[in-house]
Design a protein around this motif. Structure first.
Motif, short mmCIF file in Angstrom:
data_model
loop_
_atom_site.label_atom_id
_atom_site.label_comp_id
_atom_site.label_asym_id
_atom_site.label_seq_id
_atom_site.Cartn_x
_atom_site.Cartn_y
_atom_site.Cartn_z
N GLU A 1 1.33 -0.99 0.00
CA GLU A 1 -0.14 0.20 -0.16
C GLU A 1 1.14 1.04 0.11
OE1 GLU A 1 -2.93 0.05 3.18
OE2 GLU A 1 -3.75 -2.16 2.70
N VAL B 1 1.17 5.26 -0.33
CA VAL B 1 0.11 6.69 0.01
C VAL B 1 1.38 7.53 -0.35
CG1 VAL B 1 -0.49 8.38 1.98
CG2 VAL B 1 -0.48 5.77 2.28
N ASP C 1 4.54 7.20 -0.76
CA ASP C 1 5.81 6.27 -0.16
C ASP C 1 5.16 5.02 0.39
OD1 ASP C 1 7.63 5.97 2.14
OD2 ASP C 1 6.56 7.48 3.22
N ALA D 1 3.43 2.37 3.11
CA ALA D 1 2.85 2.50 3.72
C ALA D 1 3.03 1.38 4.99
CB ALA D 1 1.35 3.10 4.34
N LYS D 2 2.58 0.07 3.86
CA LYS D 2 1.81 -1.17 4.26
C LYS D 2 2.21 -1.66 3.63
CE LYS D 2 -2.15 -1.44 6.73
NZ LYS D 2 -2.88 -1.81 6.96
N ASN E 1 3.44 -2.37 8.85
CA ASN E 1 2.87 -0.85 8.92
C ASN E 1 4.35 -0.13 9.75
OD1 ASN E 1 0.38 -1.27 9.09
ND2 ASN E 1 0.17 -2.63 10.44
N LYS E 2 4.35 0.83 8.51
CA LYS E 2 5.97 1.71 8.66
C LYS E 2 5.32 2.81 9.38
CE LYS E 2 7.95 3.79 4.94
NZ LYS E 2 7.29 5.44 5.56
N VAL F 1 4.86 7.32 9.87
CA VAL F 1 4.14 8.13 8.57
C VAL F 1 5.67 9.23 8.79
CG1 VAL F 1 3.21 10.10 8.31
CG2 VAL F 1 1.87 7.83 9.00
#
Length: 356
Positions: free
Chosen positions: A170, A172, A175, A177-178, A201-202, A204
């Motif tokens: 994923e 965003v 970048d 994000a997951k 999960n990275k 933000v």
């Protein structure tokens, strides 16, 4: 419907079915003999090959049979002085023509409706039988984009609607994000269900002291709403076909991804619009008949109209290939010639037939 119209319609239907069955037998038998060495030694697969080939051939022979039957009917009725006798009894050209028009609309409507069913993949199925891949629908190493998600399937089984070795990324604002990793995924209720998913999960806002990756485990999660396995399969396969319903679904999905949809639009136009080229042709041929048998060159009329029919069909087929190859847009290659043909024939028909 008058007795004369019923009489005309019955003769037309007899000629239509005779021509249709003859063309079907010729093309199916010819291709069967041509591919005899490649057909598996199995009665079931042989029957399936003939069935799929018959329907695929029907998409070509049915429109042509409608026109050829009309040409033959006009020639027979003029040579036997039947047409002039019908007019002498008070039947107008418009009333005489309407039943034929209704039959053409009905036949073409049925053909288009069948293109919304799995029979639309008849060519693909018969090719799988010849290649020995009928019972295998495996596709490997598929990487596609869907909205803000990048999806990788190590193995995709379109017919079983499942996948193995799933990786979902994923994004965003450009970048990552997951990420979601799983061994198995299933397509149900118009969405993909990921089984035993490992989720990463990275953060933000990344900082050296506080930022960390967050790992989660979910027994089942759903994602990729509306991204059907058949769409995935066809996007991955360059020469794949679509049914009308799948093509519309693929068009809606891929248009949002800003992906070139020329191929899908060409398929939709070829299945829904191009078969209707029959209707302007039967109008056109009706304008150039002569009621007097003495002044009617039946051989010239038959040969020229048959050539015109095959030429028109060939022109649309060439336009379809140009659209599929990206040479022209589908609207220019298919819709524009059809619109010009319809408008031209309509103007000529109203000027020549209606006043008479």
């Amino acid at each position: 419907m008058t007795i004369l119209s019923k009489y005309l319609l019955l003769k037309y239907l007899k000629l239509f079915f005779m021509i249709l069955i003859s063309l079907e037998l010729f093309f199916v038998s010819f291709e069967f003999i041509q591919n005899l060495d490649s057909i598996p030694q199995s009665a079931n697969l042989t029957a399936l090959y003939i069935f799929y080939n018959t329907f695929f051939t029907l998409t070509i022979t049915l429109p042509l049979s409608l026109v050829f039957a009309w040409i033959l009917l006009l020639v027979i009725m003029i040579k036997n002085n039947e047409l002039v006798s019908i007019y002498s009894l008070g039947s107008s050209k418009r009333k005489l023509f309407l039943p034929i028009l209704y039959v053409n609309f009905l036949a073409l409507g049925i053909l288009i409706a069948l293109q919304t069913t799995p029979l639309a993949y008849a060519y693909e199925k018969k090719k799988q039988i010849l290649d020995g891949d009928y019972f295998s629908s495996l596709k490997e190493d598929i990487f596609v984009k869907y909205n803000n998600v990048y999806v990788y399937f190590k193995k995709l089984y379109p017919l079983e609607q499942r996948a193995e070795g799933v990786e979902i990324f994923e994004v965003v604002e450009q970048d990552l994000a997951k990420t979601i990793s799983a061994q198995n995924a299933y397509f149900q209720n118009n969405k993909w269900y990921i089984v035993d998913a490992n989720i990463m999960n990275k953060p933000v806002n990344i900082s050296f002291l506080e930022s960390k990756l967050v790992y989660e485990f979910e027994e089942s999660i759903d994602t990729l709403d509306g991204f059907k396995p058949k769409i995935l399969d066809n996007v991955y396969t360059a020469n794949a076909n679509y049914s009308i319903i799948d093509a519309i679904d693929a068009l809606n999905v891929l248009r949002n991804q800003e992906v070139n949809t020329d191929k899908i639009r060409a398929i939709i136009y070829n299945q829904t619009v191009v078969p209707l080229f029959v209707l302007p042709l039967i109008f056109l041929f009706y304008m150039f008949i002569s009621l007097n048998n003495r002044f009617f060159e039946s051989r010239l009329f038959a040969s020229s109209t048959i050539f015109a029919t095959l030429f028109t069909w060939g022109a649309f087929f060439l336009g379809y290939k140009f659209a599929m190859g990206g040479v022209f847009s589908p609207e220019i290659a298919l819709l524009l010639p059809f619109a010009i043909m319809v408008v031209t024939v309509f103007i000529m028909f109203n000027k020549k037939v209606i006043p008479s």
